[in-house]
Design a protein around this motif. Structure first.
Motif, PDB file in Angstrom:
ATOM      1  N   TRP A  55       0.829  -1.224   0.000  1.00  0.00           N
ATOM      2  CA  TRP A  55       0.000   0.000   0.000  1.00  0.00           C
ATOM      3  C   TRP A  55       0.856   1.265   0.000  1.00  0.00           C
ATOM      4  CZ3 TRP A  55      -5.143   1.266  -0.575  1.00  0.00           C
ATOM      5  CH2 TRP A  55      -5.482   2.590  -0.275  1.00  0.00           C
ATOM      6  N   ASN A  56       1.784   1.376   0.948  1.00  0.00           N
ATOM      7  CA  ASN A  56       2.545   2.621   1.030  1.00  0.00           C
ATOM      8  C   ASN A  56       3.401   2.843  -0.214  1.00  0.00           C
ATOM      9  OD1 ASN A  56       1.406   3.342   3.391  1.00  0.00           O
ATOM     10  ND2 ASN A  56       3.211   2.984   4.683  1.00  0.00           N
ATOM     11  N   ASN A  57       3.922   1.760  -0.769  1.00  0.00           N
ATOM     12  CA  ASN A  57       4.649   1.898  -2.027  1.00  0.00           C
ATOM     13  C   ASN A  57       3.680   2.345  -3.127  1.00  0.00           C
ATOM     14  OD1 ASN A  57       5.897  -0.037  -4.643  1.00  0.00           O
ATOM     15  ND2 ASN A  57       7.106   1.600  -3.712  1.00  0.00           N
ATOM     16  N   GLY A  58       2.432   1.881  -3.037  1.00  0.00           N
ATOM     17  CA  GLY A  58       1.405   2.305  -3.986  1.00  0.00           C
ATOM     18  C   GLY A  58       1.077   3.786  -3.844  1.00  0.00           C
ATOM     19  N   VAL A  59       1.060   4.280  -2.602  1.00  0.00           N
ATOM     20  CA  VAL A  59       0.839   5.717  -2.382  1.00  0.00           C
ATOM     21  C   VAL A  59       1.986   6.491  -3.038  1.00  0.00           C
ATOM     22  CG1 VAL A  59       0.623   7.552  -0.655  1.00  0.00           C
ATOM     23  CG2 VAL A  59      -0.431   5.306  -0.241  1.00  0.00           C
ATOM     24  N   ALA A 119       0.587  17.505   0.579  1.00  0.00           N
ATOM     25  CA  ALA A 119       1.371  16.619   1.456  1.00  0.00           C
ATOM     26  C   ALA A 119       0.464  16.004   2.527  1.00  0.00           C
ATOM     27  CB  ALA A 119       2.529  17.384   2.099  1.00  0.00           C
ATOM     28  N   ASP A 120      -0.529  16.794   2.991  1.00  0.00           N
ATOM     29  CA  ASP A 120      -1.502  16.240   3.942  1.00  0.00           C
ATOM     30  C   ASP A 120      -2.372  15.189   3.259  1.00  0.00           C
ATOM     31  OD1 ASP A 120      -0.607  17.819   6.009  1.00  0.00           O
ATOM     32  OD2 ASP A 120      -2.027  19.445   5.585  1.00  0.00           O
ATOM     33  N   TYR A 121      -2.607  15.416   1.968  1.00  0.00           N
ATOM     34  CA  TYR A 121      -3.368  14.444   1.174  1.00  0.00           C
ATOM     35  C   TYR A 121      -2.595  13.114   1.086  1.00  0.00           C
ATOM     36  CZ  TYR A 121      -5.221  12.547  -3.308  1.00  0.00           C
ATOM     37  OH  TYR A 121      -5.721  11.746  -4.309  1.00  0.00           O
ATOM     38  N   PHE A 122      -1.288  13.211   0.858  1.00  0.00           N
ATOM     39  CA  PHE A 122      -0.474  11.979   0.849  1.00  0.00           C
ATOM     40  C   PHE A 122      -0.566  11.288   2.215  1.00  0.00           C
ATOM     41  CE2 PHE A 122       2.610  14.222  -2.325  1.00  0.00           C
ATOM     42  CZ  PHE A 122       1.758  13.927  -3.367  1.00  0.00           C
ATOM     43  N   ALA A 123      -0.497  12.088   3.267  1.00  0.00           N
ATOM     44  CA  ALA A 123      -0.554  11.517   4.623  1.00  0.00           C
ATOM     45  C   ALA A 123      -1.904  10.835   4.848  1.00  0.00           C
ATOM     46  CB  ALA A 123      -0.328  12.617   5.667  1.00  0.00           C
ATOM     47  N   HIS A 124      -2.957  11.438   4.293  1.00  0.00           N
ATOM     48  CA  HIS A 124      -4.297  10.840   4.414  1.00  0.00           C
ATOM     49  C   HIS A 124      -4.348   9.484   3.713  1.00  0.00           C
ATOM     50  CE1 HIS A 124      -8.539  10.354   4.788  1.00  0.00           C
ATOM     51  NE2 HIS A 124      -8.791  10.576   3.521  1.00  0.00           N
ATOM     52  N   TRP A 125      -3.732   9.398   2.554  1.00  0.00           N
ATOM     53  CA  TRP A 125      -3.671   8.105   1.848  1.00  0.00           C
ATOM     54  C   TRP A 125      -2.958   7.063   2.723  1.00  0.00           C
ATOM     55  CZ3 TRP A 125      -4.674   5.489  -2.815  1.00  0.00           C
ATOM     56  CH2 TRP A 125      -5.487   6.182  -3.732  1.00  0.00           C
ATOM     57  N   ILE A 126      -1.865   7.478   3.337  1.00  0.00           N
ATOM     58  CA  ILE A 126      -1.117   6.529   4.182  1.00  0.00           C
ATOM     59  C   ILE A 126      -1.994   6.103   5.362  1.00  0.00           C
ATOM     60  CG2 ILE A 126       0.890   6.327   5.723  1.00  0.00           C
ATOM     61  CD1 ILE A 126       2.361   8.179   3.656  1.00  0.00           C
TER      62      ILE A 126
END
Ligand code: GTP
Ligand code: SPV
Ligand code: MN
Length: 588
Positions: free
Chosen positions: A416-420, A457-464
């Motif tokens: 998942w995180n690699n997918g993000v 960047a908060d959006y990326f954090a939300h995905w994680i």
């Protein structure tokens, strides 16, 4: 029409500001739609098409300076500039309100204010959200009536609740210098002035369902994404759903409605369309990720749509459709666009409203971003789950873009995180869907660059965070690229219906039924595992477009590093580590 105090108070404000002669509530009835169509035809706002060949279909032309989304005039007006982030334009909300109200003041004088109550998502679904748009444009009313669920049933569902989104649209003078598309995520407010083009004025779509909803989703553990949703049915009748994010005009509508190649059809494979542009997703009761399409129609790119590339989209446009900026064939009052067929009409009117001879002219007749607004119910492959209030469970998330080189046909992320990470480094050549240069490669994380309503960047954090919430039930994440070119500029992959061959590998991977090779960027298919039966393509070409060139990817990694610098300290640590991991694997 309603006793809802918050709605009535806002409408009073709007009346006082805009000074309409009359106020009309959109009730969702056929009679009202019919009346508005007739009125728009009488003023030239709409042109009635051949009702035998295209029943209830109309043509509209926008101003020539108003044909696409205007990203440079789109703003996120959060209280703190920091919260809009480095990839959005920002304005101070108090200054923005003042500027916009000054522009809009009195602009409905002599006109009607239409009040559109609309639901994004099936009315009453726990995943749906409600908005009110006021507009001075019948074109907007009619488009919103196709693209969303509108009318009295929405008002009743809302009841006394204050949980709804305000949308003010005014065409004003269609002055490009005073055109603004502004979002106030902390106030649930959208204001759009001086435009009449789809993505700028159908406020339920990109403005609400992506920019505002992405912000709501971050705060409430759900996701609003620029994704199509489709179901793949196998010969046993089992259906697996995937969601895919491609930038504007990069193939979402086409993939969402694809028809599998003949060999697959004969075996009983089918594709069902749930959505072609936007997905709202949240964790369901069984722990999996569930998606709904908040829209009720398709606002699709016309050029290139034909009987071969996308027969389902074409069929969807045969009834109750509004065409925007396409060619009018004067001989039979039908429509035409580049890539529809090889017979452009000679006696025609181009998208600008000028006489046009398609047999002789070297100019295009339809605008490259000309569109159709078609009801989803027209689509021959619309999913039986289209109106489901709970949504469909997503097995795979697919990212993709237009890349002539470097990015292979398909690869799977390591986890998942690699997918993000894979989503965050997406890049694509720009298209005519937005104003500005076309064909320039730009980073477009998750295809959300123009649509994320807060700090990326908060959006990326939300995905994680969503990965943590979903745990081992999270969808698998893939990346595709249908657009690899040879030296002469020809597409190396046939694309369209043949993309099903790639979807098959993706589903097989989700079910642990297909092998893969591990590369520095992720898992790539063995060429033998992509079915080429019935295709005029040799396996060497396929190997070429599956090949991961570490030299090229090292260059790519430099570009990613540069792009990531924008986010400074806000970039999640996890993504820094992902980039470091990629670089390390590439230089081995
Ligand atoms: P938006 O509505 O702007 O979000 O666009 P979209 O992502 O839905 O794009 P759409 O499916 O309308 O496709 C845009 C253009 O890409 C059209 O001209 C298509 O013909 C072309 N296209 C779509 N799929 C493929 C493909 O698999 N291969 C190639 N070569 N072109 C494709
Ligand atoms: C897009 O540009 O991604 C579209 C069309 O889907 S618009 O509604 O104009 O945004
Ligand atoms: Mn789109």
């Amino acid at each position: 029409m309603t006793n809802n105090k918050s709605v009535l108070a806002w409408l009073d404000e709007m009346k006082e500001l805009l000074c309409p002669d009359e106020v009309i509530w959109i009730d969702g009835s056929k009679e009202q739609i019919e009346k508005l169509r007739a009125e728009a035809c009488s003023t030239g706002e709409l042109i009635k098409l051949n009702q035998d060949l295209l029943p209830e279909c109309y043509l509209h032309r926008t101003a020539v300076n108003d044909v696409a989304r205007v990203e440079d005039r789109t703003f996120i007006c959060s209280r703190k500039e920091e919260d809009a982030g480095p990839t959005n334009n920002w304005k101070d909300p108090q200054e923005a309100y003042k500027m916009l109200f000054d522009i809009a003041r009195g602009s409905y004088k002599g006109k009607t204010m239409y009040v559109i109550p609309y639901s994004m998502g099936p009315v009453g679904s726990p995943l749906a959200e409600i908005g009110f748009e006021v507009t001075d444009s019948i074109y907007v009313v009619l488009n919103m009536s196709i693209m969303t669920r509108v009318g009295q049933k929405v008002v009743e569902t809302l009841g006394d609740s204050e949980d709804w989104i305000k949308g003010l649209h005014s065409r004003c003078d269609i002055d490009p210098e005073k055109r603004y598309i502004c979002h106030f995520p902390e106030d649930n407010y959208i204001i759009s002035v001086n435009s009449g083009y789809g993505g700028n004025v159908l406020l339920g779509k990109k403005c609400f369902a992506l920019r505002i909803a992405s912000y709501l989703g971050k705060n409430n553990q759900w996701m609003a994404e620029h994704m199509l949703i489709l179901g793949i049915e196998n010969p046993q009748g089992e259906i697996k759903y995937v969601a895919a994010a491609f930038p504007s005009a990069c193939g979402k509508t086409n993939l969402a409605m694809l028809i599998p190649p003949e060999g697959y059809r004969n075996k009983g494979y089918k594709v069902w369309t749930v959505g072609d542009d936007i997905a709202w997703m949240r964790k369901g009761p069984d722990g999996r990720l569930y998606a709904i399409n908040p829209e009720n129609g398709f606002f699709g790119v016309a050029p290139g749509t034909n009987e071969k590339s996308n027969p389902n989209a074409l069929a969807s446009t045969k009834k109750g459709t509004i065409f925007t900026n396409v060619v009018l064939n004067k001989d039979n009052d039908t429509v035409w666009w580049e890539g529809l067929d090889k017979n452009p009409p000679a006696n025609a009117i181009n998208w600008k409203g000028e006489p046009w001879n398609g047999q002789e002219s070297s100019e295009k007749g339809a605008h490259p971003n000309s569109r159709f607004t078609a009801p989803a119910e027209n689509c021959p492959c619309i999913s039986p789950e289209f109106n489901s209030t709970t949504g469909v469970p997503i097995s795979a998330i697919i990212f993709g873009g237009r890349r002539a080189q470097t990015t292979p046909l398909v690869y799977q992320s390591r986890d998942w995180n690699n997918g993000v990470f894979v989503g965050s480094i997406m890049a694509s050549e720009t298209t005519a869907a937005a104003t500005g240069a076309v064909g320039v490669v730009r980073r477009d994380p998750m295809a959300m660059l123009p649509f994320c309503g807060y700090h990326m960047a908060d959006y990326f954090a939300h995905w994680i965070e969503m990965g943590e919430i979903l745990g081992d039930k999270a969808p698998k994440i893939f990346n595709v690229n249908w657009f690899r070119l040879d030296e002469e500029g020809h597409f190396l992959w046939p694309g369209f219906g043949d993309n099903f061959r790639v979807l098959e590998w993706i589903i097989n991977r989700c079910e642990g039924k297909a092998d893969a090779q591990e590369t520095a960027i992720g898992y790539v298919p063995n060429a033998e595992d992509i079915n080429l039966e019935g295709l005029d393509m040799d396996i060497e070409t396929l190997k070429d477009i599956l090949y991961v060139d570490n030299e090229k990817w090292l260059k790519e990694a430099e570009g990613i590093e540069e792009f990531y610098k924008k986010f400074g300290d806000k970039l999640p640590e996890e993504l820094k580590n992902q980039l470091a991991g990629l670089k390390e694997r590439l230089s081995k």
